[in-house]
Design a protein around this motif. Sequence first.
Motif, PDB file in Angstrom:
ATOM      1  N   PHE A   1      12.895   0.615  -2.794  1.00 55.40           N
ATOM      2  CA  PHE A   1      12.361  -0.227  -1.714  1.00 55.40           C
ATOM      3  C   PHE A   1      10.868  -0.368  -1.891  1.00 55.40           C
ATOM      4  CE2 PHE A   1      16.280   1.557  -0.111  1.00 55.40           C
ATOM      5  CZ  PHE A   1      16.917   0.399   0.304  1.00 55.40           C
ATOM      6  N   PRO A   2      10.305  -1.568  -1.688  1.00 58.00           N
ATOM      7  CA  PRO A   2      10.963  -2.856  -1.541  1.00 58.00           C
ATOM      8  C   PRO A   2      11.911  -3.124  -2.714  1.00 58.00           C
ATOM      9  CG  PRO A   2       8.617  -3.079  -1.078  1.00 58.00           C
ATOM     10  CD  PRO A   2       8.830  -1.706  -1.607  1.00 58.00           C
TER      11      PRO A   2
ATOM     12  N   HIS B   1       4.126   0.469   3.167  1.00 55.14           N
ATOM     13  CA  HIS B   1       5.215   1.075   2.404  1.00 55.14           C
ATOM     14  C   HIS B   1       5.324   2.567   2.726  1.00 55.14           C
ATOM     15  CE1 HIS B   1       7.805   2.129  -0.920  1.00 55.14           C
ATOM     16  NE2 HIS B   1       6.926   3.032  -1.309  1.00 55.14           N
TER      17      HIS B   1
ATOM     18  N   VAL C   1      12.975  -3.803   2.720  1.00 56.42           N
ATOM     19  CA  VAL C   1      12.179  -2.583   2.774  1.00 56.42           C
ATOM     20  C   VAL C   1      12.882  -1.632   3.749  1.00 56.42           C
ATOM     21  CG1 VAL C   1       9.983  -3.742   2.359  1.00 56.42           C
ATOM     22  CG2 VAL C   1      10.711  -3.366   4.678  1.00 56.42           C
TER      23      VAL C   1
ATOM     24  N   GLY D   1       9.473  -7.355   1.372  1.00 58.63           N
ATOM     25  CA  GLY D   1       8.649  -6.985   0.226  1.00 58.63           C
ATOM     26  C   GLY D   1       9.142  -7.592  -1.073  1.00 58.63           C
TER      27      GLY D   1
ATOM     28  N   SER E   1       4.488  -5.042   0.038  1.00 60.06           N
ATOM     29  CA  SER E   1       5.200  -4.864   1.289  1.00 60.06           C
ATOM     30  C   SER E   1       4.400  -5.648   2.333  1.00 60.06           C
ATOM     31  CB  SER E   1       5.252  -3.369   1.627  1.00 60.06           C
ATOM     32  OG  SER E   1       5.995  -3.165   2.790  1.00 60.06           O
TER      33      SER E   1
END
Length: 394
Positions: free
Chosen positions: A177-178, A220, A185, A323, A215
């Motif tokens: 993630f992203p 993040h 995300v 993201g 992000s």
Amino acid sequence: MTNVKNTHDVHLSKAVERIEPSGIRRFFDLASSMDNIISLGVGEPDYTTPWNVREASIHSLEKGLTSYTANAGLLELREAISVYMESRFQTAYDPEEEIIVTVGASEGLDIALRAVVDPGDEILVVEPCFVSYAPLVSLAGGVPIPVPTSMENNFQVNVEAIKERLTPKTKAIMLSFPNNPTGAVMGREELAKVAALVQEHDLVVFSDEIYAELSYDEEHVSTAALDGMWERTILISGFSKSFAMTGWRVGYVCAPAVYARAMLKIHQYAMMCASTMAQYAALEAMKNGRADMEEMVASYRQRRNYFVKSLREAGLSCHSPGGAFYAFPSIRSTGLTSEEFAEKLLIEQRVAVVPGHVFGDGGEGHVRCSYAASMKQLEEAVDRIAAFVKNYQN
Ligand SMILES: Cc1ncc(COP(=O)(O)O)c(C=O)c1O
């Protein structure tokens, strides 16, 4: 071409025979043979690496810095990465023992898996995901076990879905993630639920955070920064996406020393070290690359806002990707499979996108569109997609 007489029975490893070539390639090959194509297919920035970064590499050559570096990479670069990780993502790593500079995040993923996976180990792979994960797990001797996510759930990892797939053979989980291709995300709260389960079952986490800087709506959250997660996380990242450095092939892995030492063994035999001149470029990016990066990120954010809104207006439902630089709209309303959609869109409207199923079965019913393209290209692409969708939805 000479006609070589085949006197040799080809012997390929079973592991290689089991994996398929990347499904993205076929579309690139088809698109490259056609004119007037707008490509939303490639997963890379549309920027050239900023000049100061290129220049740092040129200067390293001028100074004759053309030898191998330490296996783990230039210490100065590892120190810069260490400072960066702590200041940006609250994850502290010792540059001498816990960071290895790799040949892109791609090599980082490979050595992380090979350092941990024994034959037959089951590795949970949250899907849809980057095309390399399952093949790299297989090449390491493991068995990739898909954990599906869906648009209805904003492509978040569902703890129940993980639980259902846990067996005594489960050793690790791959998170990213992203996300590529969904752009999803995961926030702190959701990630903490996954973390609790991971700790309960004593799993290793491979966390590919190469899109961390990209992000757009919230900061993040690094998996390694959550309580109890640092010691069990191998964090993979790199310069390709956020610093527009795909061709330089520099990435890094951060992990507790016991894992880093194991990965270093593989890295030193397989790679020796990452390219020296590319490491000098990466060092400049770490030291003086923030302003350019932030400008690029702001521009991706703007393009994301425009592109996702336009896809929805064109009649495709699309979750809001928080993201990376991909939109992953549903194409189910057209009645086409993702492969048919991508192929027909390319032939009829000359727009290249990637069919969702190449990112895992859960990607079927979607296509990946990269919005790391100019606004002009995005506007034209959206017009063409709208015309295409209208045709099939009626
Ligand atoms: C999620 C993810 N991880 C890793 C990579 C590979 O990055 P690198 O160019 O640093 O090898 C990519 C590239 O598309 C990616 O999307």
